[in-house]
Structures are given as C-alpha cells and as structure tokens.
Design a protein around this motif. Structure first.
Motif, PDB file in Angstrom:
ATOM      1  N   LYS A   1      -6.169   7.077   7.006  1.00 26.40           N
ATOM      2  CA  LYS A   1      -6.704   7.016   5.653  1.00 26.40           C
ATOM      3  C   LYS A   1      -5.740   6.196   4.800  1.00 26.40           C
ATOM      4  N   VAL A   2      -6.297   5.261   4.008  1.00 30.27           N
ATOM      5  CA  VAL A   2      -5.479   4.379   3.199  1.00 30.27           C
ATOM      6  C   VAL A   2      -5.796   4.600   1.724  1.00 30.27           C
ATOM      7  N   PHE A   3      -4.758   4.644   0.903  1.00 31.36           N
ATOM      8  CA  PHE A   3      -4.937   4.855  -0.531  1.00 31.36           C
ATOM      9  C   PHE A   3      -4.805   3.547  -1.285  1.00 31.36           C
TER      10      PHE A   3
ATOM     11  N   TYR B   1     -11.240   5.648   4.582  1.00 33.61           N
ATOM     12  CA  TYR B   1     -11.043   5.771   6.033  1.00 33.61           C
ATOM     13  C   TYR B   1     -12.148   4.957   6.679  1.00 33.61           C
TER      14      TYR B   1
ATOM     15  N   GLU C   1     -13.342   7.570  -1.119  1.00 39.65           N
ATOM     16  CA  GLU C   1     -13.303   8.505  -2.240  1.00 39.65           C
ATOM     17  C   GLU C   1     -13.230   7.670  -3.509  1.00 39.65           C
TER      18      GLU C   1
ATOM     19  N   SER D   1      -7.256   0.340   7.245  1.00 41.00           N
ATOM     20  CA  SER D   1      -7.533   1.669   7.778  1.00 41.00           C
ATOM     21  C   SER D   1      -8.032   1.592   9.221  1.00 41.00           C
TER      22      SER D   1
ATOM     23  N   LYS E   1      -8.476  -2.936   2.330  1.00 38.53           N
ATOM     24  CA  LYS E   1      -8.010  -1.584   2.622  1.00 38.53           C
ATOM     25  C   LYS E   1      -8.820  -0.965   3.762  1.00 38.53           C
TER      26      LYS E   1
ATOM     27  N   SER F   1      -9.433   6.031  -2.143  1.00 36.46           N
ATOM     28  CA  SER F   1      -8.951   6.010  -0.762  1.00 36.46           C
ATOM     29  C   SER F   1     -10.083   5.572   0.154  1.00 36.46           C
TER      30      SER F   1
END
Length: 338
Positions: A335-337, A195, A217, A329, A325, A193
């Motif tokens: 937050k983008v997964f 942000y 992450e 974001s 991504k 993920s």
C-alpha cells in the motif's frame, strides 16, 4: 490580429483535433508547426492549408514567430522539455496527458508553470460530456448522502499495435489516468492511499500487464475501486467506464453511455428487511462541446477570464500521481500513501 498566436508541437495523429479546433477560433492563429521530422510538419501544414512556418526546434519557433501559446501534442517523453521551454519563453501551454513520464517530471513542470506565472493546462477530454457532468452533479448534490464506495469497471480489448503492446504497464500508464481523473471529478475528492495489483491474463496480446485492480482511499472518506483490462474479450464497457457510487442514502449509477440516475431509500416507519427505493433521474444541463473541443473551450476561457482552468496542472497533478503511485504499489506489492 489574433489574440492567441499558437505553436503546435507534435504533428502526429493526435494533433489533428487540436488544429481543427484552433481553426474554428477567430481570436487564434497557428503561426508555426514543430516536429522532430520537419516533413511531418510540412505535410500537416499542407493538409490544413496553413500559411505558417515549420520547425524542428520549439525555442526557435517561439522566438521567430512571437508566439504566446503552445499546444503540446508530442509523445509523453517530450512533454517536460516542450512545456518547460515554452513556459520559460513566456508562453502559456495546453498539453496532452500525461503531464510527464514520471512523477518527478510532473512536479518539475508544475513548478515551472508557477515560477513563470503562465498557465499550463492538461487535456482531460473525458470530463466533457453531458452524462459525466450530470453524474458528478447527482453524486455531489447530496441526493445519495455521503459517498462511501466508488466503483469503476473498464473492460475493452483494443488491438493498437505499436508501443502500447510493448509497455510494462499499458493499461495503468496509458489509459487509466482518464478513469482516475474522472473519479476525482465525480467525487470531488483526492487520493490518500492506493493498493494496486497488476497482472496479464492468459490470452492477452500485450507484453506488459494489461489488467489491474486498484483500491484508492479518498480524502472524503470514500473508497474508490478500479477494475480494468485492455485485453478483455466480449461484453465491453464504454470507454468512459461503468460507474457505481454508493452513498449513505442511496446509489448513483452511470454505464458510461446513457443518462445516469440514482436510487434512494424511501423512508418508512415499518421495519423492512430490504428497503424500497425511488429512482432519481440526473439533469443533463451541460450545453458545452464534447471531448477535446469542450476541454479546449475551458482552456481558452480560463486565459480570457484570468483564472485557473478546470484541468490546470495544479489540479491534474493529483490524477497523474494516482497513476505513478498505483504503479509503485503494483511493483512493491505494498500500500502506497500520497
């Protein structure tokens, strides 16, 4: 007769390193130069005393010369067309970053490579120097234990002029893929993920957001924190960024220039408020070429040995996805997964 018959697509400034590398190989021959402006191709041929044809069309160049390898050194907007066309005509492709102008382009390019059975490999030159490879080995050796916190600082103030000054996201879109790819290389992990907060601080000479903070992450449980600016005045970091990886047993450090090292906890039965640490020097064992030449060596070795290259598109797509991504974001504020 050369094993590799190369068409160079794109004859701008970046092509020079690629051409100069090809000229060092006895098993390679540049059979054509392609550029939208044929005069650029002709001038490049003259500069390097190349006895080859020049074209404005990649398909024609491949068909008329019998090429089996394309160097895509065009602008990002042209990467998809050049790569997909070359793959469909039976050529392997070595291309400059990024894979495409969008995540969808990158996916389509990867699919084209898989369907063709040919190789599409992406230039990630910043993986190839003694220091980063020693740092990667130190981090992944277990010396500092399990990775928990990965941090990269990138602060420079280059005055490029031209298209970068007008981009919406010049730092993330044009430069951060290097640091994102390095993070994957150093950690051996892929993103889960992100942000991202983009901004353009006072004093910036860029129209778009020249600064960003990203929190990724990773799938090994670590968190990768990127802090960067392309309008930072004074106290510059290295172009390789400044790194800190905090593990369960110690911390590995690399300033992007000098030899990396770690400090690990000295175990003691005595209770201490702050532990003592011992320094562990990294082993500089990489003996390959630096930068573009090192990455190109790996690209050619992969074809000769019949294996995927370290920066094959199936690997590099994870680095590209970090860019797109992160931008998603920043624009959504969420937050983008992956």
């Amino acid at each position: 007769m050369a094993d590799f018959k190369i068409v160079v697509a794109g004859c701008g400034g970046m092509s020079h390193q690629w051409i100069e590398y090809a000229l060092t190989r006895k098993d390679a021959e540049i059979v054509a130069l392609v550029d939208l402006f044929e005069d650029a191709a002709k001038n490049t041929a003259k500069k390097y005393s190349l006895d080859c044809s020049t074209y404005t069309d990649i398909s024609l160049a491949i068909k008329e010369t019998g090429a089996n390898l394309v160097f895509d050194v065009t602008i990002p907007a042209s990467h998809k067309n050049i790569t997909v066309t070359a793959l469909s005509l039976g050529c392997d492709v070595f291309g400059e970053k990024p894979m495409g102008e969008s995540m969808q382009d990158a996916i389509e390019m990867q699919n084209a490579a898989q369907e063709s059975g040919k190789s599409y490999v992406v230039m990630q030159n910043r993986r190839f120097n003694k220091q980063i490879r020693a740092f990667r080995d130190l981090v992944q050796s277990g010396e500092i234990g399990n990775q928990g916190f990965i941090s990269a600082d990138f602060f420079l103030g280059p005055h490029f002029g031209g298209f970068r000054d007008e981009m919406d996201s010049p730092l993330i879109l044009d430069m951060a893929i290097h640091t994102f790819d390095q993070a994957r290389f150093i950690s051996g992990a892929n993103p889960v993920s992100v942000y991202c907060h983009e901004f353009n601080p006072e004093g910036s000479w860029y129209k778009g957001n020249a600064s960003a903070i990203c929190i990724f992450e990773m799938d090994n449980g670590a968190v990768f924190n990127y802090r960067g600016s392309w309008s930072a005045k004074g106290a510059p970091t290295s172009w390789e960024a400044s790194w800190r990886v905090v593990g369960s047993k110690g911390t590995a450090m690399w300033d992007g220039t000098h030899s990396p090292y770690a400090e690990t906890t000295i175990q003691s039965d005595e209770h201490k408020f702050l532990h003592d640490y011992e320094k562990v020097e990294a082993v500089l064992s990489y003996d390959g070429q630096d930068g573009h030449f090192g990455c190109l060596d790996e690209m050619f070795f992969s074809l000769i040995e019949g294996r995927k290259a370290e920066t094959d598109c199936t690997d590099n797509i994870h680095s590209v996805s970090m860019v797109y991504k992160a931008i998603e974001s920043a624009r959504t504020g969420k937050k983008v997964f992956f």
